[in-house]
Design a protein around this motif. Structure first.
Motif, PDB file in Angstrom:
ATOM      1  N   TYR A 104       0.575   2.726  -8.035  1.00  0.00           N
ATOM      2  CA  TYR A 104      -0.383   2.481  -9.294  1.00  0.00           C
ATOM      3  C   TYR A 104      -1.561   3.031  -9.168  1.00  0.00           C
ATOM      4  N   ARG A 105      -2.350   2.947  -7.833  1.00  0.00           N
ATOM      5  CA  ARG A 105      -3.792   3.307  -7.722  1.00  0.00           C
ATOM      6  C   ARG A 105      -3.937   4.866  -7.730  1.00  0.00           C
ATOM      7  N   THR A 106      -2.797   5.554  -7.645  1.00  0.00           N
ATOM      8  CA  THR A 106      -2.993   7.092  -7.537  1.00  0.00           C
ATOM      9  C   THR A 106      -2.519   7.587  -8.967  1.00  0.00           C
ATOM     10  N   LEU A 148       1.670  -1.239  -5.548  1.00  0.00           N
ATOM     11  CA  LEU A 148       0.266  -1.245  -5.857  1.00  0.00           C
ATOM     12  C   LEU A 148      -0.378   0.264  -5.368  1.00  0.00           C
ATOM     13  N   GLY A 149       0.081   0.763  -4.161  1.00  0.00           N
ATOM     14  CA  GLY A 149      -0.246   1.852  -3.738  1.00  0.00           C
ATOM     15  C   GLY A 149       0.049   3.160  -4.549  1.00  0.00           C
ATOM     16  N   ARG A 179      -7.222  -0.585 -15.077  1.00  0.00           N
ATOM     17  CA  ARG A 179      -7.877  -0.447 -13.795  1.00  0.00           C
ATOM     18  C   ARG A 179      -7.685  -1.529 -13.014  1.00  0.00           C
ATOM     19  N   VAL A 180      -7.110  -1.498 -11.670  1.00  0.00           N
ATOM     20  CA  VAL A 180      -7.004  -2.605 -10.719  1.00  0.00           C
ATOM     21  C   VAL A 180      -8.342  -2.861  -9.891  1.00  0.00           C
ATOM     22  N   ARG A 181      -8.870  -3.870 -10.024  1.00  0.00           N
ATOM     23  CA  ARG A 181     -10.121  -4.233  -9.233  1.00  0.00           C
ATOM     24  C   ARG A 181     -10.023  -3.945  -7.735  1.00  0.00           C
ATOM     25  N   GLN A 235      -3.586   8.402 -12.904  1.00  0.00           N
ATOM     26  CA  GLN A 235      -4.784   8.925 -13.409  1.00  0.00           C
ATOM     27  C   GLN A 235      -4.812   8.586 -15.156  1.00  0.00           C
ATOM     28  N   ASP A 286       0.802  -1.289  -0.119  1.00  0.00           N
ATOM     29  CA  ASP A 286       0.024   0.123   0.113  1.00  0.00           C
ATOM     30  C   ASP A 286       0.953   1.432   0.129  1.00  0.00           C
TER      31      ASP A 286
END
Length: 287
Positions: A136-138, A133-134, A285-287, A140, A117
């Motif tokens: 990657y989620r940011t 992953l943390g 997009r990661v689920r 856009q 995270d």
């Protein structure tokens, strides 16, 4: 023509004969020996220094890859890859395309998203690059991803971590410790493997600023919007300083504000007319 050739050969023989008579080679040799005797002996320490410089060379590419593989294994032992094959293939495809714009397009590049995270990314020698992953989620857009991966590719191309390893004696100039590790010496393997600590600890500011500039250039060459990396830095900069997810990043990197200021000065308006793509909808997009 025959007479001309004979005349030419005769002329050459005459010149050689004249020179042989004019030069007393025995006397010349005596003069050279006398001159040599006047030269002071070479300082042994100087000789050793010259030999050391001759041997001073970095690891070969194969050795660099071996070092990176060892470090990557240590990192993955702490944080494994995210179990999402489509995500991993996607990031490898984008990363390889960005890396192909660099000075080392033929390196066997490996990219991956690791289960963490934290907001961070890591590069190991030899082309091993990981994004958390943390982080990657940011992202856009695909341009954001390209900018981040371009930054890490810059570290590998400039061999930033490898140079730190060499300076810290984890890998000696002649690659002797590495040779031992490849030969199965467990102690040497552990010694080189501890390079993962250096990767996590971070580099000096100049190396990070250089990687930022390279990240922008490589992403732009790959056809992406040049402002992907600056956009990510802005997002990270909005995180609270006491946010555990960015604690390691802030510890190992210059503050996002400082990095943005450096990029702003370097980029100026040079990229304003370059219309790269952001590809927001194409970002996996990661689920």
């Amino acid at each position: 023509m025959k007479n001309v050739s004979q005349l030419f050969m005769l002329s050459v023989l005459c010149v050689v004969s004249t020179l042989s008579g004019a030069l007393d080679f025995g006397q010349l040799k005596g003069q050279l020996d006398a001159a040599k005797a006047q030269i002071p002996p070479v300082n042994p320490k100087l000789t050793q220094a010259v030999e050391a410089v001759k041997e001073l060379k970095g690891p070969t590419e194969a050795e660099e890859v071996a070092i990176g593989r060892q470090i990557a294994g240590n990192l993955l032992g702490v944080a494994p890859l995210v179990k999402d094959d489509k995500l991993q293939k996607y990031v490898n495809r984008i990363g390889t395309w960005v890396a192909s714009q660099s000075e080392r397009p033929d390196l066997a590049w490996h990219f991956g998203v690791i289960q963490s995270d934290d907001v961070n990314a890591f590069a190991a020698p030899g082309g091993y690059i990981f994004i958390t992953l943390g982080l990657y989620r940011t992202l856009q857009s695909e341009a954001d991803l390209a900018g981040v991966l371009g930054h890490e590719v810059g570290h590998v191309v400039r061999q930033h971590h490898l140079k730190v390893l060499q300076k810290s004696k984890l890998v000696d100039a002649g690659g002797k410790m590495l040779s031992q590790s490849l030969g199965g010496n467990s102690k040497a393997q552990e010694f080189i493997g501890s390079g993962a600590e250096i990767v996590a600890r971070g580099l000096d500011k100049d190396a990070e600023f250089e990687a930022d500039r390279m990240g922008v250039v490589l992403a732009t060459r790959a056809g992406y919007d040049a402002y992907g990396l600056p956009s990510v830095l802005q997002q990270i900069g909005h995180a609270a300083k006491d946010d555990d997810r960015v604690a390691l990043l802030f510890k190992t990197h210059p503050l996002p504000e400082d990095r943005l200021n450096k990029l702003d000065a370097a980029m100026a308006d040079r990229f304003d007319r370059i219309k790269g793509q952001t590809l927001v909808k194409r970002l996996y997009r990661v689920r």
